[in-house]
Design a protein around this motif. Structure first.
Motif, PDB file in Angstrom:
ATOM      1  N   LEU A   7       0.836  -1.187   0.000  1.00  0.00           N
ATOM      2  CA  LEU A   7       0.000   0.000   0.000  1.00  0.00           C
ATOM      3  C   LEU A   7       0.877   1.245   0.000  1.00  0.00           C
ATOM      4  O   LEU A   7       1.622   1.493   0.951  1.00  0.00           O
ATOM      5  CB  LEU A   7      -0.921   0.001   1.233  1.00  0.00           C
ATOM      6  N   ASN A   8       0.778   2.017  -1.087  1.00  0.00           N
ATOM      7  CA  ASN A   8       1.501   3.293  -1.210  1.00  0.00           C
ATOM      8  C   ASN A   8       2.970   3.169  -0.818  1.00  0.00           C
ATOM      9  O   ASN A   8       3.542   4.086  -0.203  1.00  0.00           O
ATOM     10  CB  ASN A   8       0.808   4.368  -0.373  1.00  0.00           C
ATOM     11  N   ASP A   9       3.558   2.017  -1.131  1.00  0.00           N
ATOM     12  CA  ASP A   9       4.985   1.760  -0.891  1.00  0.00           C
ATOM     13  C   ASP A   9       5.374   1.795   0.584  1.00  0.00           C
ATOM     14  O   ASP A   9       6.562   1.865   0.922  1.00  0.00           O
ATOM     15  CB  ASP A   9       5.858   2.763  -1.659  1.00  0.00           C
ATOM     16  N   GLN A  10       4.394   1.720   1.502  1.00  0.00           N
ATOM     17  CA  GLN A  10       4.690   1.831   2.929  1.00  0.00           C
ATOM     18  C   GLN A  10       4.239   0.637   3.755  1.00  0.00           C
ATOM     19  O   GLN A  10       4.905   0.261   4.716  1.00  0.00           O
ATOM     20  CB  GLN A  10       4.028   3.084   3.516  1.00  0.00           C
ATOM     21  N   TYR A  11       3.090   0.058   3.418  1.00  0.00           N
ATOM     22  CA  TYR A  11       2.509  -0.991   4.241  1.00  0.00           C
ATOM     23  C   TYR A  11       2.224  -2.245   3.418  1.00  0.00           C
ATOM     24  O   TYR A  11       2.109  -2.189   2.193  1.00  0.00           O
ATOM     25  CB  TYR A  11       1.197  -0.522   4.885  1.00  0.00           C
ATOM     26  N   VAL A  12       2.061  -3.371   4.119  1.00  0.00           N
ATOM     27  CA  VAL A  12       1.649  -4.617   3.481  1.00  0.00           C
ATOM     28  C   VAL A  12       0.158  -4.812   3.710  1.00  0.00           C
ATOM     29  O   VAL A  12      -0.336  -4.653   4.834  1.00  0.00           O
ATOM     30  CB  VAL A  12       2.424  -5.818   4.071  1.00  0.00           C
TER      31      VAL A  12
END
Length: 324
Positions: A37-42
């Motif tokens: 997610l948005n290169d931040q979360y899984v």
């Protein structure tokens, strides 16, 4: 137990133009496909039992699991609520996800290992056919004997400048000798065995075991541990540190206490002062089949700690120690 309703009930909301969901390239095991997610979360397809676990994580287990950030609905929320009933995730024009810490975020070339723990791979509510098939898998692999099974890996190859991948099917047919070779290969980087990484993992096993021994009634059926280390070598190191560029989670009633006795982790090779500053991450993951006190406690109650998972930790420790 940890309780922070404001935090765990956090609902991620984005404008469609701000929402970016991409496949998780570092996923090496499991049967559900996760996203970034948005290169931040899984983002992992939501499972109700797993959600309840993350909302009620025991304090002494918090450091051993990915940080829970909340949930995400992609699509119509009302439709999602209807579709998720009786299923692990919605199937239609909407989908709901668990939002978790991205364990590989700070790694440039993450080497990732997924190990399935315990010998019982089905939950308390599994059908007879599911129980039969999972017992067969455990018997054919190292799960039944060792309580640990290779479930996939990716290792960065310095010479090829690319990742080498092994999927879960390799582990299903691997015996004890082959498991040892798979582990040795994963921890070999360039032409050298990463003893610094292994020593860090041994320390993490000790800490995880200590926490699980104090955790009554929990059963981590079909859960895994994820081990991550950096595959990108630093260009300059001292000669001494340079690496070359070349009815528990057991399905057994006659469990012996000595199989996971505390003495097995009193290593003669592992020493805290020998652990280097290399970054290693080791976390427990996958809790869709977990059994814990706040869920169905009257119908299914388990006594003591999860001896199957503990046995797997002990055997993993012994194998890794033998590599040093």
């Amino acid at each position: 137990m940890k309780s922070n309703s404001d935090f765990v009930q956090r609902q991620f909301k984005f404008h469609p133009d701000e929402l970016s969901l991409k496949p998780l390239k570092a996923q090496v095991g499991g049967h559900v496909y996760m996203k970034i997610l948005n290169d931040q979360y899984v983002c992992k397809p939501l499972n109700e039992r797993e959600l309840q676990f993350y909302q009620n994580i025991p304090k002494n287990l918090a450091d051993h699991v990915p940080a829970f950030q909340g949930t995400l609905v992609v699509g119509n929320r009302e439709e999602t609520g209807k579709e998720r009933r009786g299923s692990s995730s919605s199937r239609g024009s909407s989908r709901e996800y668990l939002v978790l810490e991205n364990l590989t975020k700070d790694y440039k070339k993450p080497c990732v290992l997924d190990l399935k723990m315990g010998t019982r791979m089905y939950g308390d509510f599994a059908t007879d056919s599911k129980r039969k098939s999972q017992r067969k898998k455990s018997t054919k692999s190292t799960s039944a004997k060792l309580g640990v099974r290779f479930c996939g890996s990716q290792r960065f190859s310095v010479s090829n400048n690319s990742f080498e991948m092994f999927d879960k099917y390799v582990g299903r047919n691997a015996d004890e000798t082959e498991l040892r070779k798979l582990l040795e290969q994963f921890f070999t980087h360039g032409c050298s065995l990463r003893k610094d990484v292994i020593n860090n993992v041994l320390g993490e096993i000790c800490r995880m075991k200590k926490s699980l021994l104090d955790l009554e009634e929990y059963r981590f059926y079909s859960s895994s541990i994820l081990i991550i280390y950096e595959g990108l070598l630093k260009e300059e190191k001292s000669d001494s540190q340079h690496f070359s560029d070349a009815e528990n989670s057991m399905d057994c009633e006659n469990f012996k206490m000595e199989a996971f006795g505390s003495g097995s982790l009193e290593s003669t090779k592992y020493r805290k002062d020998e652990v280097s500053s290399c970054t290693v991450t080791m976390k427990m993951i996958d809790f869709a089949n977990i059994s814990f006190p706040s869920v169905d406690s009257e119908q299914f109650r388990h006594e003591g700690p999860d001896r199957g998972f503990l046995m797997g930790l002990d055997n993993l420790y012994e194998i890794l120690e033998s590599l040093l």
